[in-house]
Design a protein around this motif. Structure first.
Motif, short mmCIF file in Angstrom:
data_model
loop_
_atom_site.label_atom_id
_atom_site.label_comp_id
_atom_site.label_asym_id
_atom_site.label_seq_id
_atom_site.Cartn_x
_atom_site.Cartn_y
_atom_site.Cartn_z
N GLU A 82 16.44 9.30 -31.70
CA GLU A 82 15.34 9.28 -32.51
C GLU A 82 14.13 9.57 -31.68
O GLU A 82 14.22 9.54 -30.52
N ARG A 113 23.05 12.43 -32.70
CA ARG A 113 23.75 11.20 -32.66
C ARG A 113 24.92 11.47 -32.89
O ARG A 113 25.41 12.41 -33.80
N GLU A 115 27.92 10.73 -34.71
CA GLU A 115 28.41 10.12 -35.82
C GLU A 115 29.41 10.79 -36.25
O GLU A 115 29.41 12.14 -36.01
N THR A 122 24.69 14.63 -39.76
CA THR A 122 25.14 15.62 -38.77
C THR A 122 25.08 14.99 -37.56
O THR A 122 24.43 13.98 -37.31
N TYR A 265 12.20 -3.31 -34.91
CA TYR A 265 11.42 -3.68 -36.13
C TYR A 265 10.85 -5.26 -36.21
O TYR A 265 11.75 -6.00 -35.93
#
Ligand code: HAM
Length: 418
Positions: A82, A113, A115, A122, A265
């Motif tokens: 990210e 990533r 995943e 993707t 966050y």
């Protein structure tokens, strides 16, 4: 020899798909500029520690999704999963905070990533990422969301999307809520939770709230809600954000289970979801991360931001057509090859886009090619035309064609295109 194919979960982008990405980037530049955002470019590779400290050791991203390797000197590096971590690292390292009170930065680029690939997910994907640093005002949260919505509107998408919003509280109110959540989760029949959630309920209980597994989803329906446990300051902040959104006419849906997959966050968190792209519903997500800059060794500067997933937005942008070229210049004789190239060059200098043939072919096959290229005008040049100082201009829509003087070519093409 074995075939050299691309890596699973990575993709090549060709037109018209690549035009959709260009369209998304151009619109982002136009819209974000109106809000004072500036574009930056940062590396795709960072020290692994940056992501562990930013995103959180116990998140799925850091635990199992990062592309991490040792470089030739044995240092652990990671392809960024990210952009927020890198933007903050760059912000602190360049001491931008000492030159600007509020910085609004955006960047585009690939993220990585590991995943399980599926529709809308993707291993290399692209984000449009915005970070706003230096303000705690709830109006900044609202402005960020208004800008994100304006961006989605500029893509023609807002009609099919929903803004979901929540507040995750702050280090003041979170511990109290955390304990209540842990008590609730421990009282559940652990065998009914998925493997991930059994682990999460010990190490990162908030994440259980947004598990997508249906049995976990139904088990947490009655879990305590963070929005009912906000401290007075967080409550005031959240209400202020919502009230600006209401005044601005931006609809939202409160989602008390929206906790996001990254640990940084605080307070406002949000996602933009679509029901039209399969299981991976979030096309954008973000929120406020006030303690992060300080935790990374920088000044105590509050921040907030979002990222849009470009592959997911592209799934919704099915109507974007590739930009049409203005002309195709067909060469009908060897002796016209050089002249054609120079004429095409003149047209490009005048602002027209087009292609010129590098080989001689019959009129029929050249026109077929012009059709395939979907140009509005086909220009034809043979030796007869060269001798007369002319060129044939053919309107591909009407089929009407006429010879014009080469001196008037820009004008003739302009008339044909208008
Ligand atoms: P995120 O929710 O992890 O947030 O990712 C943002 C968006 O990237 C998602 O909503 C989704 O559209 C897209 N995305 C994520 N993973 C994939 C994938 N494997 N394949 C395709 N698209 C994907 C962040 O990354 C935060 N850094 C956002 C942020 C910026 N928060 C504050 N500032």
């Amino acid at each position: 020899m074995s075939k050299l194919n691309k890596i699973k979960g990575f993709s090549d982008l060709f037109p018209p798909q690549s035009s959709v990405f260009v369209f998304m980037e151009e619109k982002a530049r136009q819209v974000f500029k109106r809000y004072g955002c500036k574009e930056i470019r940062i590396p795709v590779l960072e020290k692994t520690e940056l992501f562990a400290r930013t995103i959180g050791d116990e998140t799925d991203i850091v635990q199992k999704e990062m592309y991490t390797f040792l470089d030739r000197k044995g240092r652990s590096l990671t392809l960024r999963p990210e952009a927020t971590a890198g933007v903050l690292r760059a912000y602190i390292e360049s001491q931008l905070h000492s030159r600007e009170r509020v910085s609004k930065l955006f960047t585009f680029g690939p993220m990585f990533r590991y995943e399980r690939p599926q529709k809308g997910r993707t291993r290399q994907f692209h984000q449009i990422n915005v970070e706003v640093l230096g303000t705690q005002a709830p109006q900044a949260d609202a402005e960020l969301l208004i800008m994100l919505w304006a961006y989605l509107e500029s893509l023609g998408l807002s009609g099919s999307l929903v803004l979901e919003i929540n507040s995750l509280g702050c280090p003041e109110c979170r511990p109290g809520f955390h304990q209540k959540l842990v008590d609730f989760l421990q009282a559940l029949d652990q065998d009914k939770l998925c493997d991930d959630c059994r682990r999460r309920s010990r190490v990162n209980p908030l994440r259980v709230l947004d598990c997508k597994v249906p049995t976990c989803k139904s088990l947490v329906q009655n879990a305590p809600r963070i929005c009912d446990h906000l401290c007075p300051d967080c409550k005031k902040h959240f209400e202020a954000v919502l009230s600006v959104l209401e005044e601005a006419g931006l609809s939202y849906r409160l989602n008390p289970f929206l906790v996001r997959g990254l640990d940084y966050y605080q307070r406002t968190t949000f996602e933009i979801v679509s029901s039209a792209i399969g299981a991976q519903t979030a096309v954008a997500g973000g929120g406020r991360y006030d303690g992060l800059c300080k935790a990374l060794g920088g000044p105590d500067v509050p921040g907030l931001g979002f990222a849009c997933g470009m592959e997911r937005l592209a799934l919704l942008l099915t109507d974007i057509k590739e930009q049409r070229m203005d002309f195709y210049l067909a060469v009908l004789h060897e002796q016209a090859l050089n002249k054609a190239l120079l004429l095409a060059q003149r047209l490009r200098k005048a602002g027209y886009a087009g292609e010129v043939s590098f080989e001689v072919k019959s009129v029929k096959s050249q026109l077929r090619l012009a059709n395939k290229l979907n140009v509005k005008t086909c220009l034809l040049l043979g030796v007869d035309e060269i001798e007369r100082g002319e060129i044939v201009v053919k309107d591909m829509q009407t089929g009407v064609q006429q010879a014009v003087s080469q001196d008037d070519l820009e004008q003739a093409l302009g008339l044909n295109l208008s």
